[in-house]
Scaffold this motif. Structure first.
Motif, short mmCIF file in Angstrom:
data_model
loop_
_atom_site.label_atom_id
_atom_site.label_comp_id
_atom_site.label_asym_id
_atom_site.label_seq_id
_atom_site.Cartn_x
_atom_site.Cartn_y
_atom_site.Cartn_z
N LEU A 1 17.62 -47.08 2.89
CA LEU A 1 16.79 -46.16 2.05
C LEU A 1 16.23 -44.91 2.56
O LEU A 1 16.14 -43.70 1.92
N LYS B 1 13.64 -42.86 -10.74
CA LYS B 1 13.10 -42.67 -9.46
C LYS B 1 13.87 -43.12 -8.22
O LYS B 1 15.20 -43.64 -8.39
N LYS B 2 13.46 -42.57 -7.12
CA LYS B 2 14.25 -42.99 -5.84
C LYS B 2 15.73 -42.57 -5.64
O LYS B 2 16.63 -43.45 -5.71
N ASP C 1 8.90 -40.37 1.13
CA ASP C 1 9.93 -40.95 1.81
C ASP C 1 11.21 -40.15 1.50
O ASP C 1 12.41 -40.45 2.07
N LEU D 1 12.98 -39.35 -1.19
CA LEU D 1 13.59 -39.38 -2.28
C LEU D 1 12.92 -38.62 -3.56
O LEU D 1 11.87 -38.43 -3.64
N THR E 1 12.02 -38.13 -7.76
CA THR E 1 11.51 -38.73 -9.12
C THR E 1 11.37 -37.76 -10.21
O THR E 1 11.10 -36.84 -9.96
#
Length: 330
Positions: free
Chosen positions: A222, A250-251, A281, A283, A285
């Motif tokens: 991830l 998200k993510k 992180d 990523l 959203t």
């Protein structure tokens, strides 16, 4: 008294060994000096320059040498290349330093500008004796020129296709145009060195320069920005017989994403210009909202569809029943 005088007499008959040895030492001294003075001298044995720089090649030729030209060559016979002729010729990157037309001049140094990799080699200052044709009289010992050039900025390429978490992917790195061949390439992930699968250094076609290529592999997590999407639908009642429904994805990575709303299977709204927010992180959203009319007299199936790079990543559905809407208004 005569005996004492006889002992101090430095005549050959009395001290022949000392006299002969002294002359030998004196002759040896002058012979060495003569050898150093009467020769073509090049002060530097080696020089190192970077591409684009200018170098100076020094040469001193005794004025007591026979009449004749001085030439600069790169390399030795039979394939040596003429670099500069002080009397004639066109050499745009080469300039003489000394006053070669001045009587008694001994300085035949030159300056070469805009150095390239092709200029690497050994350069000789050569004195010729005038004649028909001119004959080589004496050559300098030579100055070896080394040319260096740094590598290009490395180009890193990742997987050509989309990759998911847990998948092993390869990364490649390439840099080119450097010289000399000695170079080291290292891989780092988040500041920590990782090993490479293979590294190759080869000479570039029609060039003295080299290129390096290397590959490494890793299992995506991830934290490596794997591309997957999670979703959710939330209902928020609003005034004027409307219901605001929000779809949140998200993510995911990369950030380019398209969100489409469908009512009963038909496209109702397409959000192509969404602005995702990036979390700590790395990523992303994003969320989109649509209004549903409470006064609708039919049951409605609302669908939120998320697409990324032409791939349908996720869908979420919500069914609005007329009976539920009527009951909620009471």
């Amino acid at each position: 008294m005569d005996e004492a005088t006889h002992d101090l007499d430095p005549s050959p008959s009395v001290l022949p060994g000392l006299q002969r040895g002294g002359w030998e030492m004196i002759l040896h001294f002058f012979a060495g000096s003569t050898h150093e003075i009467f020769q073509v001298q090049q002060a530097e044995m080696t020089q190192t320059a970077s591409v684009g720089e200018t170098i100076t090649l020094s040469c001193s030729v005794p004025d007591s040498f026979p009449k004749g030209p001085v030439l600069w060559f790169k390399g030795n016979e039979p394939n040596r290349e003429l670099i500069y002729n002080f009397k004639e010729g066109f050499f745009p990157r080469v300039k003489e330093i000394g006053h070669t037309t001045k009587p008694g001049n001994t300085d035949f140094s030159i300056r070469i500008s805009e150095i390239s990799l092709a200029d690497a080699g050994t350069y000789y200052c050569v004195k010729f004796k005038e004649g028909k044709p001119n004959m080589e009289f004496q050559s300098g010992p030579g100055t070896e020129v080394f040319v260096t050039t740094p590598p290009s900025l490395p180009v890193v390429l990742g997987p050509l296709e989309r990759a998911l978490t847990g998948q092993t992917v390869n990364f490649s790195c390439m840099s080119y145009g450097f010289f000399p061949k000695d170079i080291t390439l290292q891989w780092f992930k988040n500041g920590k060195e990782i090993s490479s699968l293979q590294t190759h250094i080869v000479q570039m076609k029609n060039s003295n320069a080299y290129k390096i290529s290397s590959t490494t592999e890793m299992v995506l997590t991830l934290q490596d920005f794997s591309s997957y999407v999670t979703r959710g639908i939330f209902e928020h009642p609003t005034p004027k017989n409307k219901i605001s429904v929000t779809c949140k994805a998200k993510k995911f990575y990369p950030q380019d994403i398209q969100l489409t709303w469908l009512k009963n299977g038909n496209v109702s709204q397409v959000d192509k210009t969404l602005t995702p927010t990036r979390s700590h992180d790395g990523l992303y959203t994003v969320q989109s909202s649509i209004l549903v009319d409470r006064a609708n007299q039919e049951d409605t199936v609302l669908t939120c569809r998320v697409e990324q790079d032409g791939w349908q990543e996720a869908t979420a559905k919500m069914t609005f029943l007329v009976s539920y809407l009527d009951k909620s208004e009471k």
